[in-house]
Structure formats: structure tokens, C-alpha cells
Design a protein around this motif. Structure first.
Motif, PDB file in Angstrom:
ATOM      1  N   GLN A 116      26.948 -10.252 -64.257  1.00 41.86           N
ATOM      2  CA  GLN A 116      26.753 -11.589 -63.676  1.00 41.86           C
ATOM      3  C   GLN A 116      28.064 -12.235 -63.234  1.00 41.86           C
ATOM      4  N   ASP A 117      29.199 -11.490 -63.389  1.00 39.51           N
ATOM      5  CA  ASP A 117      30.494 -12.042 -62.968  1.00 39.51           C
ATOM      6  C   ASP A 117      30.798 -11.827 -61.492  1.00 39.51           C
ATOM      7  N   ILE A 118      29.852 -11.331 -60.745  1.00 38.22           N
ATOM      8  CA  ILE A 118      30.060 -11.049 -59.319  1.00 38.22           C
ATOM      9  C   ILE A 118      30.585 -12.251 -58.505  1.00 38.22           C
ATOM     10  N   PRO A 119      30.189 -13.505 -58.834  1.00 40.06           N
ATOM     11  CA  PRO A 119      30.713 -14.610 -58.014  1.00 40.06           C
ATOM     12  C   PRO A 119      32.245 -14.650 -57.972  1.00 40.06           C
ATOM     13  N   ARG A 120      32.900 -14.093 -58.970  1.00 44.11           N
ATOM     14  CA  ARG A 120      34.374 -14.076 -58.953  1.00 44.11           C
ATOM     15  C   ARG A 120      34.910 -13.221 -57.817  1.00 44.11           C
ATOM     16  N   LEU A 121      34.087 -12.309 -57.312  1.00 40.44           N
ATOM     17  CA  LEU A 121      34.553 -11.401 -56.258  1.00 40.44           C
ATOM     18  C   LEU A 121      34.098 -11.827 -54.864  1.00 40.44           C
ATOM     19  N   LEU A 122      33.097 -12.712 -54.796  1.00 42.47           N
ATOM     20  CA  LEU A 122      32.541 -13.061 -53.481  1.00 42.47           C
ATOM     21  C   LEU A 122      33.553 -13.856 -52.664  1.00 42.47           C
ATOM     22  N   ALA A 123      33.368 -13.857 -51.349  1.00 41.63           N
ATOM     23  CA  ALA A 123      34.306 -14.558 -50.460  1.00 41.63           C
ATOM     24  C   ALA A 123      34.040 -16.066 -50.501  1.00 41.63           C
ATOM     25  N   ALA A 124      35.031 -16.830 -50.021  1.00 44.51           N
ATOM     26  CA  ALA A 124      34.991 -18.297 -50.155  1.00 44.51           C
ATOM     27  C   ALA A 124      33.713 -18.910 -49.572  1.00 44.51           C
ATOM     28  N   GLY A 125      33.254 -18.411 -48.425  1.00 47.08           N
ATOM     29  CA  GLY A 125      32.095 -19.044 -47.789  1.00 47.08           C
ATOM     30  C   GLY A 125      30.746 -18.573 -48.309  1.00 47.08           C
ATOM     31  N   ASP A 126      30.724 -17.611 -49.228  1.00 53.92           N
ATOM     32  CA  ASP A 126      29.453 -17.060 -49.715  1.00 53.92           C
ATOM     33  C   ASP A 126      28.763 -18.063 -50.648  1.00 53.92           C
ATOM     34  N   GLY A 129      30.100  -2.223 -70.784  1.00 50.66           N
ATOM     35  CA  GLY A 129      29.272  -3.365 -70.379  1.00 50.66           C
ATOM     36  C   GLY A 129      28.523  -3.128 -69.082  1.00 50.66           C
ATOM     37  N   HIS A 130      27.523  -4.008 -68.822  1.00 44.26           N
ATOM     38  CA  HIS A 130      26.653  -3.770 -67.660  1.00 44.26           C
ATOM     39  C   HIS A 130      27.315  -4.080 -66.321  1.00 44.26           C
ATOM     40  N   GLY A 131      28.517  -4.671 -66.351  1.00 47.52           N
ATOM     41  CA  GLY A 131      29.254  -4.888 -65.093  1.00 47.52           C
ATOM     42  C   GLY A 131      29.578  -3.570 -64.400  1.00 47.52           C
ATOM     43  N   ASP A 132      29.534  -2.453 -65.155  1.00 47.61           N
ATOM     44  CA  ASP A 132      29.775  -1.130 -64.559  1.00 47.61           C
ATOM     45  C   ASP A 132      28.826  -0.842 -63.407  1.00 47.61           C
ATOM     46  N   VAL A 133      27.681  -1.514 -63.394  1.00 47.45           N
ATOM     47  CA  VAL A 133      26.698  -1.217 -62.347  1.00 47.45           C
ATOM     48  C   VAL A 133      27.317  -1.426 -60.952  1.00 47.45           C
ATOM     49  N   HIS A 134      28.181  -2.426 -60.839  1.00 42.47           N
ATOM     50  CA  HIS A 134      28.771  -2.701 -59.521  1.00 42.47           C
ATOM     51  C   HIS A 134      29.809  -1.623 -59.159  1.00 42.47           C
ATOM     52  N   THR A 135      30.621  -1.252 -60.142  1.00 44.22           N
ATOM     53  CA  THR A 135      31.628  -0.204 -59.909  1.00 44.22           C
ATOM     54  C   THR A 135      30.938   1.092 -59.478  1.00 44.22           C
ATOM     55  N   LEU A 136      29.867   1.440 -60.185  1.00 45.40           N
ATOM     56  CA  LEU A 136      29.174   2.696 -59.893  1.00 45.40           C
ATOM     57  C   LEU A 136      28.456   2.639 -58.547  1.00 45.40           C
ATOM     58  N   LEU A 137      27.891   1.489 -58.217  1.00 42.13           N
ATOM     59  CA  LEU A 137      27.233   1.379 -56.904  1.00 42.13           C
ATOM     60  C   LEU A 137      28.270   1.571 -55.802  1.00 42.13           C
ATOM     61  N   PHE A 138      29.462   1.026 -56.031  1.00 50.15           N
ATOM     62  CA  PHE A 138      30.533   1.195 -55.040  1.00 50.15           C
ATOM     63  C   PHE A 138      30.974   2.663 -54.998  1.00 50.15           C
ATOM     64  N   GLN A 139      31.274   3.223 -56.160  1.00 51.00           N
ATOM     65  CA  GLN A 139      31.823   4.590 -56.192  1.00 51.00           C
ATOM     66  C   GLN A 139      30.815   5.632 -55.693  1.00 51.00           C
ATOM     67  N   SER A 140      29.529   5.370 -55.887  1.00 51.12           N
ATOM     68  CA  SER A 140      28.512   6.360 -55.519  1.00 51.12           C
ATOM     69  C   SER A 140      28.285   6.446 -54.012  1.00 51.12           C
ATOM     70  N   GLY A 141      28.814   5.477 -53.262  1.00 54.60           N
ATOM     71  CA  GLY A 141      28.591   5.481 -51.813  1.00 54.60           C
ATOM     72  C   GLY A 141      27.191   5.019 -51.431  1.00 54.60           C
ATOM     73  N   LEU A 142      26.437   4.496 -52.398  1.00 58.89           N
ATOM     74  CA  LEU A 142      25.063   4.073 -52.085  1.00 58.89           C
ATOM     75  C   LEU A 142      25.033   2.819 -51.214  1.00 58.89           C
ATOM     76  N   LEU A 143      26.029   1.933 -51.373  1.00 55.40           N
ATOM     77  CA  LEU A 143      25.951   0.659 -50.646  1.00 55.40           C
ATOM     78  C   LEU A 143      25.992   0.855 -49.135  1.00 55.40           C
ATOM     79  N   PRO A 144      26.971   1.632 -48.593  1.00 53.37           N
ATOM     80  CA  PRO A 144      26.941   1.850 -47.141  1.00 53.37           C
ATOM     81  C   PRO A 144      25.645   2.512 -46.690  1.00 53.37           C
ATOM     82  N   ARG A 145      25.119   3.382 -47.525  1.00 52.37           N
ATOM     83  CA  ARG A 145      23.858   4.051 -47.182  1.00 52.37           C
ATOM     84  C   ARG A 145      22.722   3.028 -47.088  1.00 52.37           C
ATOM     85  N   PHE A 146      22.634   2.139 -48.065  1.00 52.44           N
ATOM     86  CA  PHE A 146      21.588   1.108 -48.024  1.00 52.44           C
ATOM     87  C   PHE A 146      21.790   0.185 -46.822  1.00 52.44           C
ATOM     88  N   GLU A 147      23.049  -0.094 -46.502  1.00 54.37           N
ATOM     89  CA  GLU A 147      23.310  -0.954 -45.332  1.00 54.37           C
ATOM     90  C   GLU A 147      22.844  -0.265 -44.056  1.00 54.37           C
TER      91      GLU A 147
END
Ligand code: UTP
Length: 580
Positions: A373-383, A210-228
Motif C-alpha cells: 500500500q506504499d505505492i503512493p510514495r512512488l507515483l508522480a506529482a500529478g497522479d 512483505g507484500h510490497g514485493d508484489v510490485h517489484t516482481l510485477l516489474f521484474q517479470s516484464g508482465l506490466l509492459p505485456r498488460f499495457e
């Protein structure tokens, strides 16, 4: 798995073990510290037990209408959000999920190689890339906007080949990040026993996760800290074939920025009972409310258990819950923190087809799946999570269906979602936007193409370089302009072109390269134009991307202008170019 192994060849044993090791390495660590296949099997057993017991994943939730913004296309508020969005758009990373099989479409190639419309004929991938390049060209050319593409085992090779054979459609390859999802093992029963392939006893059966893999792969690839580190603020996730979504993204980004949203889903008004997920606010005592997509096959039951009248229309004639377009914008900081907390593990679900009511055996092996689109399940309470709702004509044109499937959808009164139906949507949206800008654009009744009625003309196509936003498009037809386009016309516009006075009855193509400005003044064009010729179901002499539409464009006559030398030009009379 290892039955009869004593007699097996070492090379065969090695093949299966290698596959097991690869599958094990790819699956992320879960919150309980379980890793790889051990985690996958544990999740599968938990979810399959819940499914066998008919456990309701929404037990105890009350559904409320979420807070969101309903946009009025072209209004002052809309245009102000667009301008705000354009100020931050170069701080965004665009993420295209393009790993889907496209089974319903039944096309042999990859969906992103298809044209979104056949007059300009650009592939979806080319048009997405040209939109990002236009953002840079109109904004700060020194700040590239990254594109991430998620491919899968089914689409990776062809997607790379499409990019390579077209020189990245003008985008440097280092600006494009390809992440590839892998299938997960199929499981045979409620104990989540892995299954060997029917044709090869040294290979596991695997299926898409399923397309939820996009989040796992973005995390595993190390791209997110780079974009930050690069100072990026937003991640824009979009689907393979919904080209009109790009029209809505600038205003939606403005809404994210104005309201400080951690997640902002682009939605369209939803018909009651429509097979589209709905954005809902789920409330349970002592829990932070969850604003999230509910799949259409679960919505009616959930609304009933929450004391409502099922998936019904309200006084507006539509469902009060907006339809999820699976295009959404995440704020990078909260998103990256959420994935760090789960090591990239996404919530999963399982959907086995049981042989009988005992819910013990399956018709065929199943697997775990996850949705982006299930990302809201992972977001923090105040997001903060919200939505931005756009008219359908403006922002919704995905391709899902072959013509056969499209005919059924059409008979049911819903969007046909075939390549032709999507092309019609693009032309109609462009005609409506030109009308909004003050032009007179006639309309024509639909014609049938392989039984599907489509109104393909007037065929108006405008590249992102002509206008990235409604605000910019309105400025292309200045106040006091006189523009009339007849119903059999085709108008293709690329680059810095302003329409002052134009009477078009036929086909006009104007392409202005970088540094070229064209003003259409006192221009009356009449020619035989281009026509959409119906195809027969068994047409063999047309390439598959065209055959699946049921028509082809016959280019009889046109005024085609392409200006490459920088400068200021006028287009006058019956299509004469004058340098000024
Ligand atoms: P769709 O719902 O259109 O599914 O995916 P699909 O697999 O492409 O088509 P069908 O259902 O087989 O007919 C929505 C988006 O998610 C991507 C698709 O490429 C599309 O952009 N997707 C889907 C993935 O990237 N990976 C997946 O595993 C599934």
C-alpha cells in the motif's frame, strides 16, 4: 560468514555462495544504482541508523482528511458506479497476494485453500477464479481477465498444487501468472551483518520481505509492459481471504474511472484506536501532499504531533480517517511509469525489537520489509490518489485469527477475524443484500462455537454467476416478488436464477449451468435443512480447515436442483422443475 572456511567441504562452501548469489540477483537496483546485496545492506544500515536514533519518518507532516467517496450501498449513485465499473472490469488485471505465513491463524496449509463458507464449500482461490470467469461469461467471453498470484517460499508449492489438482478451477493455466517472492537476509545488528542459520553454518537466515514485493516482481517479470500492450487499464490488488472485497470492486472501479484515479484504496469506516491502518493526507511545506496508509501503531503519535487529539473519534463516533482494507486499484499507466522510475524498488522499513534503551542490540535478527500500500510514495506529482469507503458488513470479511486469538479480539469488542467470524460475515452480507432487493430474511440470535458467538443462519451463499454486483442482485428479485427466508434456512444460488415467489424454511440449492434460466415461482419449501453442529476443541475426526472453525455443517435434508441442459425452467411447488 567465512570463518573457519579453510577446513570446510567444497560442497558446503558452494551452498552458501549459491544462496548469496541468488539473494544478490533478486534484489532490485536502487535509485542510486546500487545493486543486489550491496543495495540491501546499504538500505538496512540507513534504516537501522534512523531507527536507533528514533528518527520520526513523519517529521513535519500535518495530517488532513483525504478526499474520497463514501458509498451508500444500493443507492442510485452506487449502482451507476457499478455499471461504469463493469464496463471497464475486463480491462483489469487481478492480483492476489498470497505469500503470507498466516501465523495468527495457525493453520498448516495455505489460506487460499480454506473455504470462505462451508455450505457451498468453495475455497477462496476457487471463488476468486469463479468471479473472474463470471466477469467473462457475463461480459465478453473472448476477453480473458488475467489473474496474477504472488506466492512465497512458504506458499508456492501448495498453491501450484491446489491449482493443478483442480484444473485451475476452470481457468486456463496460461491466464494465471504466478510470481514468487523470496525471503531477504536477516541482519543481526545496526551494521546489518548477515546471520548464519543456527542449525547450518553454510546457510543464511532469511525472512519474509512483505507484500510490497508484489510490485517489484510485477516489474521484474516484464508482465506490466505485456498488460499495457494488451490494452489493460487497471490493476486490482486483493488479499488472500477477504472474499467480500469482490462485492465492492465493481463500484470502486467505477469511482477510479469517474475520477481518473491513479490509486483508489477500498476502505471501511474506522473505529478510533482500531488496529487497522488509516488513509491520511500528509502535508509538508513545499511538497506535493501524499495520500497514503498510516499504520495504526504510528497514527496516534502522528496525529498528536500534527496538533490533533490523537487517534480519536469525531462527531460520527468513528475516526475521520477511513480504515485501509489492503485492496486497491491502480491505473496501469501511472503505476508502470512509477515502477520504471525506481526499477521496481519499493520503499522499505525496519522494525527491530531492541534488548534495551540503548537501541544497539536486537532480541533476534531482523530484516527490511515493504508494504504494497506504499505505492503512493512512488507515483508522480500529478497522479490522483483517493479512496472509496464501503460499509463493513458489505465488504470486509478477512480471516486472520485462530479461535484463541478471535476470542481475545471479540472480548475487546473488535471483529474476531476467525474463519467462523468471516463465514458469518458472508452470510450476513448476503442476507442484507437480499433484503435490499426486497426479500424478507429473518435473522437468528448467535450460538457459541468453541466459545465464540456466531449467527451462521440463515446461511445464504450466492456465487458470482448469480450476481456480480448489487445492481445485478437487485434484479434477481424483481419488483412485486414475494420472497421469505426463515432464520434456520440455507439458500445456495448459482447461475441465472430469478426469485419471484419463494417461501423457504429449510435448505434449497439451485445450480443453473451456462445457458440455463431458472424462475422460482409459487415455491414453498419446508424441510429439516442443514444445521451447524458445534465441535469440541479436541475433535480429531474433522479435517483441519473445518476444525479451525469450531463447527461443521450437518446436511439433514434439502431440495437440491442442478440443471445443466440449456433452456428456460420454472421451479414450482415444493421444488418441482418445469421446462417452459
Ligand atoms: P497478513 O497481514 O494477513 O499477513 O497479509 P500474513 O503473513 O498472511 O498473516 P500473519 O500476519 O502471519 O498472521 C495480508 C496479505 O498479504 C499477503 C498475505 O498472504 C495476505 O493476502 N502477504 C503478506 C504476502 O503476499 N506476502 C507477505 O510477505 C506478507
Amino acid at each position: 560468514l567465512f570463518e573457519g572456511w579453510e577446513a570446510a567441504a567444497t560442497s558446503d562452501k558452494r551452498r552458501l555462495l549459491t544462496q548469496l548469489l541468488e539473494l544478490d540477483a533478486r534484489y532490485p537496483v536502487d535509485v542510486q544504482g546500487r545493486v543486489g546485496l550491496e543495495a540491501y545492506i546499504a538500505h538496512a544500515r540507513e534504516l537501522l541508523t534512523g531507527s536507533a536514533d528514533n528518527t520520526n519518518p513523519f517529521d513535519g507532516y500535518v495530517v488532513e482528511i483525504p478526499e474520497g467517496e463514501r458509498m451508500q450501498i444500493g443507492s442510485d449513485a452506487f449502482r451507476s458506479d457499478e455499471r461504469l465499473g463493469m464496463r471497464v472490469i475486463q480491462d483489469a488485471v487481478f492480483v492476489l497476494v498470497a505469500g503470507g505465513l498466516g501465523e495468527r491463524l495457525g493453520f498448516n496449509g495455505i489460506k487460499v485453500e480454506l473455504p470462505s463458507e462451508t455450505c457451498l464449500g468453495e475455497s477462496f482461490l476457487a471463488s476468486y477464479i469463479s468471479a473472474l470467469l463470471a466477469i467473462q461469461e457475463m461480459g465478453d467471453p473472448s476477453r480473458p481477465v488475467p489473474l496474477v498470484i504472488m506466492t512465497s517460499e512458504d506458499t508456492d508449492t501448495r498453491t501450484r498444487a491446489l491449482l493443478e489438482s483442480n484444473g485451475g478451477f476452470g481457468m486456463p493455466m496460461e491466464q494465471i501468472h504466478i510470481i514468487t517472492q523470496a525471503n531477504v537476509p536477516a541482519v543481526a545488528d545496526n551494521q546489518a551483518r548477515l546471520v548464519l542459520s543456527a542449525s547450518d553454518p553454510f546457510k543464511l537466515q532469511t525472512k519474509p520481505h512483505g507484500h510490497g514485493d508484489v510490485h517489484t516482481l510485477l516489474f521484474q517479470s516484464g508482465l506490466l509492459p505485456r498488460f499495457e500492450r494488451e490494452g489493460r487499464k487497471y490493476m486490482v490488488f486483493f488479499q488472500d481471504t477477504n472474499v467480500l472485497a469482490f462485492r465492492a470492486i465493481p463500484a470502486a472501479l467505477g469511482v477510479s474511472e469517474r475520477n481518473g484515479l491513479a490509486m483508489n484504496s477500498l476502505t471501511v469506516p474506522r473505529y478510533a484506536g482500531e488496529p487497522a491502518g488509516a488513509i491520511c493526507r500528509l502535508v509538508r511545506p513545499a511538497e506535493v501532499p501524499l495520500v497514503i496508509n498510516v499504520e495504526y501503531n504510528q497514527l496516534d503519535a502522528l496525529l498528536r504531533t500534527s496538533g490533533q487529539d490523537g487517534d480519536a473519534a469525531d462527531d460520527s463516533g468513528k475516526s475521520p480517517y477511513p480504515a485501509n482494507c489492503n485492496t486497491f486499484i491502480l491505473s496501469l499507466g501511472p503505476y508502470a511509469r512509477a515502477l520504471e522510475a525506481t526499477s521496481g524498488t519499493m520503499p522499505e522499513f525496519v522494525n527491530p525489537k531492541y534488548t534495551d534503551a540503548s537501541r544497539t542490540s536486537f532480541k533476534k535478527p531482523t530484516r527490511l520489509e515493504c508494504m504494497m500500500q506504499d505505492i503512493p510514495r512512488l507515483l508522480a506529482a500529478g497522479d490522483r490518489v483517493g479512496f472509496t469507503d464501503f460499509d463493513r458488513w458489505f465488504s470486509f470479511s478477512p480471516i486472520k485469527n485462530s479461535i484463541d486469538q478471535a476470542l481475545k479480539a471479540h472480548a475487546d469488542g473488535v471483529y474476531a477475524a476467525s474463519p467462523g467470524a468471516a463465514e458469518e460475515k458472508v452470510y450476513r452480507a448476503n442476507a442484507a443484500l437480499l433484503r435490499l432487493a426486497g426479500a424478507t430474511v429473518e435473522s437468528a440470535p448467535p450460538r457459541e462455537y468453541l466459545g465464540l458467538p456466531l449467527a451462521l443462519q440463515p446461511a445464504i451463499a450466492m456465487t458470482p454467476r448469480f450476481a456480480l454486483t448489487v445492481d445485478a442482485l437487485i434484479a434477481r428479485v424483481p419488483t412485486g416478488a414475494s420472497v421469505t427466508i426463515s432464520s434456520r434456512s440455507t439458500l445456495l444460488l448459482d447461475g441465472d436464477v430469478t426469485l419471484h415467489e419463494l417461501q423457504l424454511d429449510g435448505t434449497l440449492v439451485v445450480r443453473a449451468a451456462r445457458g440455463v434460466q431458472v424462475h422460482i415461482i409459487g415455491c414453498a419449501i419446508h424441510n429439516a435443512g442443514w444445521v451447524f453442529v458445534p465441535l469440541k476443541a479436541d475433535s480429531v475426526d474433522v479435517p483441519p480447515p473445518i476444525a479451525i472453525r469450531g463447527y461443521r455443517v450437518s446436511k439433514l435434508e434439502a431440495v437440491e436442483i442442478e440443471i445443466t441442459e440449456p433452456g428456460n425452467y420454472q421451479l414450482v411447488g415444493n421444488g418441482v422443475v418445469r421446462k417452459v
